[in-house]
Design a protein around this motif. Structure first.
Motif, short mmCIF file in Angstrom:
data_model
loop_
_atom_site.label_atom_id
_atom_site.label_comp_id
_atom_site.label_asym_id
_atom_site.label_seq_id
_atom_site.Cartn_x
_atom_site.Cartn_y
_atom_site.Cartn_z
N SER A 110 -0.75 7.75 -1.36
CA SER A 110 -1.73 8.42 -0.28
C SER A 110 -3.02 7.55 -0.14
CB SER A 110 -2.23 9.87 -0.83
OG SER A 110 -3.18 10.18 -0.16
N ALA A 111 -3.47 6.78 -1.10
CA ALA A 111 -4.67 6.03 -0.94
C ALA A 111 -4.32 4.78 -0.06
CB ALA A 111 -5.29 5.67 -2.27
N ARG A 112 -3.18 4.29 -0.21
CA ARG A 112 -2.48 3.20 0.28
C ARG A 112 -2.56 3.58 1.89
NH1 ARG A 112 1.97 0.79 -3.79
NH2 ARG A 112 0.35 -0.41 -4.92
N ALA A 113 -1.95 4.64 2.27
CA ALA A 113 -1.69 5.30 3.37
C ALA A 113 -3.15 5.34 4.15
CB ALA A 113 -1.13 6.48 3.46
N ARG A 114 -4.09 6.04 3.48
CA ARG A 114 -5.60 6.11 4.10
C ARG A 114 -6.19 4.61 4.38
NH1 ARG A 114 -6.29 10.25 0.18
NH2 ARG A 114 -7.65 8.64 -1.08
N VAL A 115 -5.82 3.73 3.30
CA VAL A 115 -6.46 2.32 3.52
C VAL A 115 -5.82 1.72 4.72
CG1 VAL A 115 -6.71 0.00 2.70
CG2 VAL A 115 -7.21 2.14 1.10
N LYS A 116 -4.44 1.64 4.77
CA LYS A 116 -3.88 1.21 5.83
C LYS A 116 -4.26 1.83 7.45
CE LYS A 116 0.83 0.31 7.61
NZ LYS A 116 2.49 0.67 7.37
N GLU A 117 -4.46 3.29 7.26
CA GLU A 117 -4.91 4.05 8.56
C GLU A 117 -6.32 3.25 9.01
OE1 GLU A 117 -6.10 8.51 9.87
OE2 GLU A 117 -4.40 8.11 8.30
N TYR A 118 -7.17 3.33 8.06
CA TYR A 118 -8.72 2.86 8.04
C TYR A 118 -8.60 1.65 8.68
CZ TYR A 118 -13.41 1.21 7.03
OH TYR A 118 -14.52 1.08 7.01
N ARG A 119 -7.96 0.65 8.20
CA ARG A 119 -7.88 -0.96 8.55
C ARG A 119 -7.15 -0.98 9.94
NH1 ARG A 119 -5.71 -3.99 2.94
NH2 ARG A 119 -7.91 -3.79 1.97
N GLY A 120 -6.22 -0.08 10.33
CA GLY A 120 -5.48 0.09 11.65
C GLY A 120 -6.69 0.62 12.61
N HIS A 121 -7.96 1.58 12.36
CA HIS A 121 -8.76 1.97 13.17
C HIS A 121 -9.72 0.76 13.49
CE1 HIS A 121 -7.02 5.53 13.60
NE2 HIS A 121 -7.76 6.44 12.59
N ASP A 122 -10.13 0.16 12.35
CA ASP A 122 -11.02 -1.03 12.55
C ASP A 122 -10.44 -2.02 13.38
OD1 ASP A 122 -12.84 -0.04 10.78
OD2 ASP A 122 -12.42 -1.21 8.81
N ALA A 123 -9.31 -2.45 13.28
CA ALA A 123 -8.43 -3.49 13.99
C ALA A 123 -8.58 -2.82 15.64
CB ALA A 123 -7.10 -3.76 13.84
N ALA A 124 -8.35 -1.60 15.75
CA ALA A 124 -8.41 -1.07 17.13
C ALA A 124 -9.72 -1.16 17.61
CB ALA A 124 -7.91 0.49 17.05
N GLU A 125 -10.85 -0.99 16.99
CA GLU A 125 -12.21 -0.81 17.42
C GLU A 125 -12.73 -2.26 18.02
OE1 GLU A 125 -14.63 1.23 14.58
OE2 GLU A 125 -13.71 3.03 14.78
N GLU A 126 -12.29 -3.16 17.30
CA GLU A 126 -12.76 -4.57 17.65
C GLU A 126 -12.31 -5.39 18.83
OE1 GLU A 126 -11.72 -7.41 14.48
OE2 GLU A 126 -12.73 -6.14 13.08
#
Length: 91
Positions: A75-91
């Motif tokens: 679950s933590a890995r999925a949340r980190v992956k999702e968080y990193r995906g949102h960071d990449a989309a915002e840049e």
């Protein structure tokens, strides 16, 4: 210590060992008869002790905790992956 005393001590020890073996041999039929009358057989499994039950419970708890830990890590890995995906989309 005198050699005579050392020899006597040795032979007394041997005599005690032989006496013990003789008594054991003589009492084996009596022991077998008592076990037969009481109903104790070697094929019966002894009742599990409290320690055995505790060890079984601890093993079960350990396995459950391991499964829960694996789920939490996934679950933590999925949340980190999702968080990193949102960071990449915002840049």
């Amino acid at each position: 210590m005198s050699k005579h005393f050392e020899d006597a001590r040795y032979y007394l020890g041997r005599a005690a060992e032989h006496a013990k073996a003789g008594v054991k041999e003589e009492l084996e039929p009596v022991e077998a008869r008592v076990k037969e009358l009481v109903g104790v057989g070697e094929e019966e499994e002894p009742e599990s002790s409290r320690l055995d039950r505790l060890q079984t419970d601890l093993k079960r708890i350990e396995e459950r905790a391991e499964g829960e830990a694996r789920e939490a890590v996934a679950s933590a890995r999925a949340r980190v992956k999702e968080y990193r995906g949102h960071d990449a989309a915002e840049e």
